[in-house]
Design a protein around this motif. Structure first.
Motif, PDB file in Angstrom:
ATOM      1  N   ASP A 191       0.862  -1.181   0.000  1.00 53.20           N
ATOM      2  CA  ASP A 191       0.000   0.000   0.000  1.00 53.20           C
ATOM      3  C   ASP A 191       0.903   1.237   0.000  1.00 53.20           C
ATOM      4  OD1 ASP A 191      -2.141   1.655   0.091  1.00 53.20           O
ATOM      5  OD2 ASP A 191      -2.879   1.004   2.050  1.00 53.20           O
ATOM      6  N   VAL A 192       0.817   2.039  -1.071  1.00 57.92           N
ATOM      7  CA  VAL A 192       1.698   3.192  -1.219  1.00 57.92           C
ATOM      8  C   VAL A 192       0.863   4.467  -1.316  1.00 57.92           C
ATOM      9  CG1 VAL A 192       3.599   4.219  -2.524  1.00 57.92           C
ATOM     10  CG2 VAL A 192       3.304   1.725  -2.506  1.00 57.92           C
ATOM     11  N   LEU A 193       1.303   5.508  -0.626  1.00 56.41           N
ATOM     12  CA  LEU A 193       0.650   6.815  -0.700  1.00 56.41           C
ATOM     13  C   LEU A 193       1.701   7.896  -0.879  1.00 56.41           C
ATOM     14  CD1 LEU A 193      -1.850   8.683  -0.416  1.00 56.41           C
ATOM     15  CD2 LEU A 193      -1.371   8.735   2.056  1.00 56.41           C
ATOM     16  N   VAL A 194       1.427   8.824  -1.802  1.00 51.37           N
ATOM     17  CA  VAL A 194       2.293   9.980  -2.016  1.00 51.37           C
ATOM     18  C   VAL A 194       1.615  11.216  -1.431  1.00 51.37           C
ATOM     19  CG1 VAL A 194       3.418  11.457  -3.722  1.00 51.37           C
ATOM     20  CG2 VAL A 194       3.247   8.984  -4.125  1.00 51.37           C
ATOM     21  N   LEU A 195       2.319  11.931  -0.565  1.00 52.31           N
ATOM     22  CA  LEU A 195       1.857  13.240  -0.101  1.00 52.31           C
ATOM     23  C   LEU A 195       2.598  14.299  -0.896  1.00 52.31           C
ATOM     24  CD1 LEU A 195       1.612  12.957   3.799  1.00 52.31           C
ATOM     25  CD2 LEU A 195      -0.219  12.862   2.098  1.00 52.31           C
ATOM     26  N   THR A 196       1.859  15.268  -1.427  1.00 55.16           N
ATOM     27  CA  THR A 196       2.471  16.231  -2.335  1.00 55.16           C
ATOM     28  C   THR A 196       1.853  17.604  -2.154  1.00 55.16           C
ATOM     29  OG1 THR A 196       3.092  16.581  -4.653  1.00 55.16           O
ATOM     30  CG2 THR A 196       0.831  15.842  -4.219  1.00 55.16           C
ATOM     31  N   ARG A 197       2.377  18.564  -2.896  1.00 61.50           N
ATOM     32  CA  ARG A 197       1.825  19.909  -2.892  1.00 61.50           C
ATOM     33  C   ARG A 197       1.616  20.365  -4.335  1.00 61.50           C
ATOM     34  NH1 ARG A 197       7.313  22.974  -0.765  1.00 61.50           N
ATOM     35  NH2 ARG A 197       8.579  22.626  -2.635  1.00 61.50           N
ATOM     36  N   GLU A 198       0.758  21.347  -4.511  1.00 64.60           N
ATOM     37  CA  GLU A 198       0.545  21.947  -5.822  1.00 64.60           C
ATOM     38  C   GLU A 198       1.736  22.864  -6.106  1.00 64.60           C
ATOM     39  OE1 GLU A 198      -1.691  21.315  -7.967  1.00 64.60           O
ATOM     40  OE2 GLU A 198      -3.387  20.423  -6.901  1.00 64.60           O
ATOM     41  N   TYR A 199       2.638  22.384  -6.934  1.00 64.80           N
ATOM     42  CA  TYR A 199       3.836  23.162  -7.274  1.00 64.80           C
ATOM     43  C   TYR A 199       4.242  22.806  -8.696  1.00 64.80           C
ATOM     44  CZ  TYR A 199       8.722  24.577  -7.542  1.00 64.80           C
ATOM     45  OH  TYR A 199       9.901  25.132  -7.945  1.00 64.80           O
ATOM     46  N   ALA A 200       4.283  23.822  -9.558  1.00 62.82           N
ATOM     47  CA  ALA A 200       4.626  23.601 -10.964  1.00 62.82           C
ATOM     48  C   ALA A 200       3.736  22.485 -11.524  1.00 62.82           C
ATOM     49  CB  ALA A 200       6.114  23.306 -11.093  1.00 62.82           C
ATOM     50  N   CYS A 201       4.341  21.461 -12.121  1.00 64.00           N
ATOM     51  CA  CYS A 201       3.543  20.390 -12.748  1.00 64.00           C
ATOM     52  C   CYS A 201       3.535  19.117 -11.913  1.00 64.00           C
ATOM     53  CB  CYS A 201       4.099  20.091 -14.142  1.00 64.00           C
ATOM     54  SG  CYS A 201       5.826  19.510 -14.148  1.00 64.00           S
ATOM     55  N   THR A 202       3.765  19.226 -10.607  1.00 65.00           N
ATOM     56  CA  THR A 202       3.893  18.035  -9.765  1.00 65.00           C
ATOM     57  C   THR A 202       2.641  17.159  -9.812  1.00 65.00           C
ATOM     58  OG1 THR A 202       5.372  19.252  -8.282  1.00 65.00           O
ATOM     59  CG2 THR A 202       4.421  17.203  -7.451  1.00 65.00           C
ATOM     60  N   THR A 203       1.476  17.736  -9.587  1.00 61.76           N
ATOM     61  CA  THR A 203       0.265  16.913  -9.591  1.00 61.76           C
ATOM     62  C   THR A 203      -0.108  16.458 -11.001  1.00 61.76           C
ATOM     63  OG1 THR A 203      -1.089  18.929  -9.586  1.00 61.76           O
ATOM     64  CG2 THR A 203      -0.654  17.882  -7.457  1.00 61.76           C
ATOM     65  N   ASP A 204       0.263  17.237 -12.026  1.00 64.67           N
ATOM     66  CA  ASP A 204       0.033  16.778 -13.408  1.00 64.67           C
ATOM     67  C   ASP A 204       0.780  15.471 -13.668  1.00 64.67           C
ATOM     68  OD1 ASP A 204      -1.541  18.988 -14.019  1.00 64.67           O
ATOM     69  OD2 ASP A 204       0.164  20.170 -14.713  1.00 64.67           O
ATOM     70  N   LEU A 205       2.007  15.394 -13.170  1.00 68.32           N
ATOM     71  CA  LEU A 205       2.793  14.170 -13.344  1.00 68.32           C
ATOM     72  C   LEU A 205       2.202  13.016 -12.549  1.00 68.32           C
ATOM     73  CD1 LEU A 205       6.422  15.607 -13.178  1.00 68.32           C
ATOM     74  CD2 LEU A 205       5.265  14.681 -15.194  1.00 68.32           C
ATOM     75  N   LEU A 206       1.784  13.292 -11.334  1.00 66.41           N
ATOM     76  CA  LEU A 206       1.187  12.240 -10.515  1.00 66.41           C
ATOM     77  C   LEU A 206      -0.065  11.669 -11.180  1.00 66.41           C
ATOM     78  CD1 LEU A 206       1.639  13.975  -7.063  1.00 66.41           C
ATOM     79  CD2 LEU A 206       2.680  11.799  -7.706  1.00 66.41           C
ATOM     80  N   ASP A 207      -0.861  12.546 -11.778  1.00 68.30           N
ATOM     81  CA  ASP A 207      -2.044  12.083 -12.505  1.00 68.30           C
ATOM     82  C   ASP A 207      -1.658  11.279 -13.733  1.00 68.30           C
ATOM     83  OD1 ASP A 207      -4.006  13.176 -10.809  1.00 68.30           O
ATOM     84  OD2 ASP A 207      -3.886  15.128 -11.792  1.00 68.30           O
TER      85      ASP A 207
END
Length: 366
Positions: free
Chosen positions: A29-45
């Motif tokens: 079970d893996v979870l990534v915690l992230t922030r809205e910065y540049a294209c970070t969430t675009d890559l995660l999606d």
């Protein structure tokens, strides 16, 4: 097992994405915690990685002030999410990972490079159970610090991992034999970039105009300040997940930022970095220069002239690819290492013999 990853920038997403895929495929079970910065969430999606957002961090001055005001709330959100997830091991860097590990009493693995400044290292080092960094890193962070022969970018650009797309030229709308250059201008908004200056506005314009005489020029302007309508260049506007495919096909990358120059070099693309006012000596770049894969310049005119020289050299691409084959293939596949360290819950003594052999205690290598 439950693995928590703190990924705050696009580079962090690339660093962990293959390891996350492999661990999830193995039933963890893996979870990534992230922030809205540049294209970070675009890559995660794009890479379909499981994540939750704990805050944001923009590049303009207002966003930086707002970020400082919201920092306490972001730590609170990280703590809440970490406790709820109840991880067995945490990967990250800096105070976020250290805080999450302290709050949940979970082993913390820091994956670091030779970035300038000591803030992140000073804050997080006392809370780390395992610190991993390239052997070219010059710091000694104590008994829990281990190095490997390679770069953090080997997690996604090692020849065993990176598989280039065959259609990136179609997306860029360039012919199969059309030379093109990627030019990257840094926003210089990160903590370790404070006070630094890269290409000046007049240098940016001159560089683009001169390069356009020899090749098609694509510009990636992180700060979004350059008006390309008046210049002989095209914006690099593909999805950010395709940047490494575009790099691999390029004749040259010119940048005033470190990560993309390192990435291009590891792909066998001539990579020229303009240092500007950055006088920090990066162990990674020294090694890539030694391998003949990257070059650094203190002044503007030499980087411009050297770029034009390489674009006029028909054999340059073949030379760089040969150097890549001779050098990069022998480096550590960092994804393999991250997966093994995750399975060991950050405890080096639990690793099997073959994995231990690729790690060197930093205190014994100085």
């Amino acid at each position: 097992m439950r693995i928590l990853v703190l990924a705050n920038t696009p580079a962090h997403v690339h660093l962990y994405r293959h390891a996350v895929d492999r661990l999830a495929a193995a039933g963890h079970d893996v979870l990534v915690l992230t922030r809205e910065y540049a294209c970070t969430t675009d890559l995660l999606d794009f890479f379909d990685m499981p994540y939750r957002v704990y805050g944001s961090h923009g590049t303009d001055e207002f966003s930086k002030v707002q970020f400082a005001r919201e920092l306490g709330g972001q730590f609170c959100t990280i703590g809440t999410e970490a406790v709820r997830f109840d991880p067995d091991v945490i990967f990250g860097r800096g105070p976020y990972a250290a805080y999450a590990g302290t709050l949940t009493r979970t082993p913390v693995v820091l994956v670091l490079d030779d970035e300038p400044g000591d803030f992140n290292h000073t804050v997080s080092k006392p809370f780390a159970d395992c610190i991993l960094s390239p052997a070219v890193t010059r710091r000694n962070l104590g008994d829990d610090h281990y190095t490997f022969d390679g770069f953090k970018e080997c997690a996604y650009l090692h020849p065993e991992v990176f598989e280039p797309r065959g259609d990136v030229r179609e997306y860029l709308d360039v012919d199969p034999d059309e030379p093109y250059v990627l030019v990257r201008f840094n926003a210089l908004d990160a903590l370790h970039d404070a006070g630094l200056e890269g290409f000046r506005p007049e240098q940016r314009r001159d560089l683009i105009e001169r390069l356009s005489e020899a090749a098609t020029v694509f510009v990636s302007d992180e700060g979004g300040e350059l008006n390309l309508r008046e210049l002989p260049a095209r914006p690099y506007d593909l999805h950010p997940a395709l940047i490494h495919d575009a790099m691999a096909e390029a004749s040259l990358l010119v940048a005033d930022t470190g990560t993309m120059a390192t990435e291009a070099a590891l792909l066998g693309t001539p990579a020229f970095r303009y240092r500007g006012t950055d006088d920090h000596e990066y162990g990674e770049f020294r090694e890539l220069e030694r391998a003949g894969l990257a070059e650094q310049f203190d002044d503007y005119e030499p980087v411009r002239d050297r770029s034009l020289e390489v674009l006029g050299d028909e054999d340059a691409s073949d030379r760089w690819q040969q150097r890549r084959r001779e050098y990069v293939g022998d480096l550590v596949n960092l994804t393999d290492l991250l997966v093994d360290v995750a399975r060991s819950r950050g405890t080096i003594d639990r690793l099997d013999g073959s994995t231990k052999r690729v790690l060197q205690p930093r205190s014994q290598s100085l």
